[in-house]
Design a protein around this motif. Structure first.
Motif, PDB file in Angstrom:
ATOM      1  N   LEU A 131       0.824  -1.203   0.000  1.00  0.00           N
ATOM      2  CA  LEU A 131       0.000   0.000   0.000  1.00  0.00           C
ATOM      3  C   LEU A 131       0.861   1.258   0.000  1.00  0.00           C
ATOM      4  CD1 LEU A 131      -2.744  -1.210   2.486  1.00  0.00           C
ATOM      5  CD2 LEU A 131      -3.120  -0.579   0.091  1.00  0.00           C
ATOM      6  N   ARG A 132       1.978   1.236   0.728  1.00  0.00           N
ATOM      7  CA  ARG A 132       2.889   2.380   0.712  1.00  0.00           C
ATOM      8  C   ARG A 132       3.484   2.571  -0.686  1.00  0.00           C
ATOM      9  NH1 ARG A 132       4.479   0.547   5.955  1.00  0.00           N
ATOM     10  NH2 ARG A 132       3.910   2.057   7.564  1.00  0.00           N
ATOM     11  N   ARG A 133       3.827   1.488  -1.330  1.00  0.00           N
ATOM     12  CA  ARG A 133       4.365   1.577  -2.688  1.00  0.00           C
ATOM     13  C   ARG A 133       3.345   2.222  -3.625  1.00  0.00           C
ATOM     14  NH1 ARG A 133       4.476  -3.267  -7.025  1.00  0.00           N
ATOM     15  NH2 ARG A 133       5.355  -2.068  -8.762  1.00  0.00           N
ATOM     16  N   CYS A 141     -11.209  -1.826  -8.244  1.00  0.00           N
ATOM     17  CA  CYS A 141     -11.381  -0.956  -7.075  1.00  0.00           C
ATOM     18  C   CYS A 141     -10.284  -1.310  -6.074  1.00  0.00           C
ATOM     19  CB  CYS A 141     -12.779  -1.089  -6.470  1.00  0.00           C
ATOM     20  SG  CYS A 141     -13.257  -2.762  -5.995  1.00  0.00           S
ATOM     21  N   SER A 142      -9.048  -1.225  -6.559  1.00  0.00           N
ATOM     22  CA  SER A 142      -7.880  -1.583  -5.754  1.00  0.00           C
ATOM     23  C   SER A 142      -6.850  -0.461  -5.797  1.00  0.00           C
ATOM     24  CB  SER A 142      -7.249  -2.870  -6.290  1.00  0.00           C
ATOM     25  OG  SER A 142      -6.001  -3.125  -5.660  1.00  0.00           O
ATOM     26  N   PHE A 143      -6.086  -0.354  -4.709  1.00  0.00           N
ATOM     27  CA  PHE A 143      -4.948   0.558  -4.675  1.00  0.00           C
ATOM     28  C   PHE A 143      -3.671  -0.103  -5.194  1.00  0.00           C
ATOM     29  CE2 PHE A 143      -7.296   2.096  -0.752  1.00  0.00           C
ATOM     30  CZ  PHE A 143      -7.760   3.265  -1.315  1.00  0.00           C
ATOM     31  N   LEU A 144      -3.599  -1.421  -5.170  1.00  0.00           N
ATOM     32  CA  LEU A 144      -2.335  -2.139  -5.286  1.00  0.00           C
ATOM     33  C   LEU A 144      -1.771  -2.141  -6.698  1.00  0.00           C
ATOM     34  CD1 LEU A 144      -3.268  -5.186  -3.031  1.00  0.00           C
ATOM     35  CD2 LEU A 144      -2.099  -3.064  -2.364  1.00  0.00           C
ATOM     36  N   CYS A 145      -0.480  -1.846  -6.814  1.00  0.00           N
ATOM     37  CA  CYS A 145       0.175  -1.862  -8.127  1.00  0.00           C
ATOM     38  C   CYS A 145       0.138  -3.250  -8.753  1.00  0.00           C
ATOM     39  CB  CYS A 145       1.624  -1.398  -7.995  1.00  0.00           C
ATOM     40  SG  CYS A 145       1.812   0.324  -7.485  1.00  0.00           S
ATOM     41  N   ASP A 146       0.218  -4.294  -7.926  1.00  0.00           N
ATOM     42  CA  ASP A 146       0.167  -5.664  -8.444  1.00  0.00           C
ATOM     43  C   ASP A 146      -1.071  -5.891  -9.293  1.00  0.00           C
ATOM     44  OD1 ASP A 146       2.452  -6.113  -7.038  1.00  0.00           O
ATOM     45  OD2 ASP A 146       1.597  -7.545  -5.618  1.00  0.00           O
ATOM     46  N   GLU A 147      -2.166  -5.256  -8.906  1.00  0.00           N
ATOM     47  CA  GLU A 147      -3.438  -5.452  -9.602  1.00  0.00           C
ATOM     48  C   GLU A 147      -3.687  -4.388 -10.661  1.00  0.00           C
ATOM     49  OE1 GLU A 147      -6.582  -7.282  -6.756  1.00  0.00           O
ATOM     50  OE2 GLU A 147      -5.657  -5.628  -5.644  1.00  0.00           O
ATOM     51  N   LEU A 181      -9.371  10.494  -1.311  1.00  0.00           N
ATOM     52  CA  LEU A 181      -9.147  11.901  -0.974  1.00  0.00           C
ATOM     53  C   LEU A 181      -9.902  12.828  -1.921  1.00  0.00           C
ATOM     54  CD1 LEU A 181      -5.311  11.812  -0.182  1.00  0.00           C
ATOM     55  CD2 LEU A 181      -7.270  11.440   1.345  1.00  0.00           C
ATOM     56  N   GLN A 182     -10.415  12.270  -3.031  1.00  0.00           N
ATOM     57  CA  GLN A 182     -11.276  13.025  -3.944  1.00  0.00           C
ATOM     58  C   GLN A 182     -12.749  12.825  -3.627  1.00  0.00           C
ATOM     59  OE1 GLN A 182      -9.215  10.982  -7.347  1.00  0.00           O
ATOM     60  NE2 GLN A 182      -9.335  12.994  -8.299  1.00  0.00           N
ATOM     61  N   GLY A 183     -13.034  12.020  -2.613  1.00  0.00           N
ATOM     62  CA  GLY A 183     -14.422  11.851  -2.182  1.00  0.00           C
ATOM     63  C   GLY A 183     -15.109  10.604  -2.685  1.00  0.00           C
ATOM     64  N   GLY A 184     -14.380   9.716  -3.377  1.00  0.00           N
ATOM     65  CA  GLY A 184     -14.970   8.465  -3.844  1.00  0.00           C
ATOM     66  C   GLY A 184     -14.138   7.286  -3.372  1.00  0.00           C
ATOM     67  N   ASP A 185     -14.461   6.100  -3.867  1.00  0.00           N
ATOM     68  CA  ASP A 185     -13.656   4.928  -3.558  1.00  0.00           C
ATOM     69  C   ASP A 185     -12.334   4.994  -4.319  1.00  0.00           C
ATOM     70  OD1 ASP A 185     -15.691   3.989  -1.984  1.00  0.00           O
ATOM     71  OD2 ASP A 185     -16.396   2.486  -3.416  1.00  0.00           O
ATOM     72  N   GLY A 186     -11.413   4.129  -3.949  1.00  0.00           N
ATOM     73  CA  GLY A 186     -10.183   4.002  -4.702  1.00  0.00           C
ATOM     74  C   GLY A 186     -10.413   3.163  -5.940  1.00  0.00           C
ATOM     75  N   PHE A 187     -10.135   3.723  -7.114  1.00  0.00           N
ATOM     76  CA  PHE A 187     -10.328   3.021  -8.382  1.00  0.00           C
ATOM     77  C   PHE A 187      -9.125   3.228  -9.281  1.00  0.00           C
ATOM     78  CE2 PHE A 187     -14.832   2.078  -7.823  1.00  0.00           C
ATOM     79  CZ  PHE A 187     -15.022   1.000  -8.686  1.00  0.00           C
TER      80      PHE A 187
END
Length: 383
Positions: free
Chosen positions: A122-124, A337-343, A369-375
């Motif tokens: 997640l930090r990456r 709907c993921s943050f991960l670079c792997d995906e 931080l823009q007001g929605g989910d992470g996509f």
């Protein structure tokens, strides 16, 4: 129900969840047995349960243990509540905190409610936004509506919703997005919803659809359609020949009535290859769901390294399968709907390496931080 009784009920529900029962099932079972509980009580208990699941790790530290009781004690301490009102001696109340339930202040990733094994990835992916994004994922997600452009303008929909007791404000992330500020629980029983003027859809999900190169007359496949939120959003943007597919067709059970309510035509298919090629294929692939943890907090704690490896492999298979159905000069839109670079970025890089003749014409990340989910969205074009 008094606050102490609500807290005790949430503790009991959480114990069932921690034992492996889905939260919705545990809440339903409690509600059936609690005939004395009114709708306000049920909503309050539900809110306590999901707040505790979003903040499971930090609340367990604050409350002295990973139990239903520990999580609710942690929740009360986190909110700075007067503990006296949350316990008592009645039949439906819990006992006062014991000396060994004093808890401790969580630190680092524990305070951000991040599983240790996922923190490096997640930090990456998030860089300097890691801490603020993870903090945002500990909060309840906003309720956002999509105005059906075929039924109404955004301003007209706002006026109608207000007359029905639902206050909204425009959301900056998407042109037809409205964030509900009052009356969220009234939405699904409102005439505006039942008549297809508005649909429930996260702002980032709407922004993903707005980034797709859709024009009238295109043949479009929503390959991992699920409930059909993006399918309907695409239909509202242009006059399309639209197909929807899901590996588990039962997930699309509500799509036909939703499409009828919205006044659009969608063909459900179990064999999408039979009607290929398509000008655009959207693959909103199964993923870790890390970008939507505040809506599905159970998913955060259920995810394992082994399951993530399986998901990454499945995403690659879906991309290759969808690529074969894209027409020359067509577009394959890959979303998670993921943050991960792997995906996300890594998945796109791997796809391009094994599929000649494709280029990536754009990538987008949408943040809480823009007001929605992470996509994440990548647009891949066949030469």
């Amino acid at each position: 129900m008094q606050p102490a009784a609500r807290a005790a009920a949430a503790m009991a529900v959480l114990d069932r969840v921690l034992a492996g029962e889905p939260a919705e099932k545990a809440l339903t079972a409690w509600g059936r047995g609690a005939r004395y509980a009114g709708s306000g009580d049920r909503n309050a208990v539900r809110d306590l349960v999901f707040e505790a699941l979003r903040c499971r790790r930090s609340f367990a530290a604050l409350g002295g243990g990973l139990t239903g009781r520990g999580l609710i004690l942690g929740a009360m301490r986190s909110m700075g509540q007067d503990m006296q009102q949350w316990y008592g001696e009645g039949a439906y109340a819990s006992a006062p905190p014991a000396a060994d339930e004093a808890g401790r202040v969580p630190e680092g990733d524990e305070a951000l409610d991040v599983p240790d094994w996922l923190a490096p990835a997640l930090r990456r992916a998030l860089g300097d936004d890691y801490a603020p994004v993870m903090q945002a994922m500990r909060q309840r997600a906003p309720v956002v509506l999509r105005v059906n452009a075929g039924r109404s303008t955004r301003d007209a929909a706002r006026s109608r919703l207000l007359a029905e007791g639902i206050a909204t404000r425009p959301h900056p992330l998407a042109a037809f997005a409205l964030e509900v500020t009052e009356g969220a629980r009234k939405v699904q029983s409102s005439p505006a919803y039942s008549e297809g003027v508005v649909e429930l859809q996260d702002a980032s999900s709407q922004a993903v659809v707005e980034a797709l190169p859709l024009v009238d007359g295109m043949r479009v496949l929503d390959h991992c359609a699920g409930g059909g939120g993006k399918t309907l959003a695409m239909a509202a943007r242009a006059r399309l020949r639209l197909w929807a597919h899901d590996a588990a067709p039962r997930r699309m059970a509500d799509l036909p009535p939703r499409a009828a309510r919205a006044g659009v035509a969608v063909t459900l298919t179990e064999r999408p290859g039979a009607t290929a090629p398509y000008d655009l294929v959207l693959a909103d692939a199964p993923c870790s769901g890390s970008g939507s943890w505040r809506r599905d907090p159970e998913g955060k704690w259920a995810l394992t390294p082994e399951r993530l490896v399986e998901l990454v492999a499945l995403q690659g298979q879906i991309l290759d399968r969808c690529a074969a159905m894209v027409a020359p000069a067509g577009t394959l839109a890959y979303a998670t709907c993921s943050f991960l670079c792997d995906e996300n970025e890594d998945q796109v890089t791997a796809f391009l390496a094994r599929n000649a003749g494709w280029t990536c014409t754009g990538q987008h990340r949408f943040s809480p931080l823009q007001g929605g989910d992470g996509f994440f969205l990548a647009l891949l074009t066949r030469a």
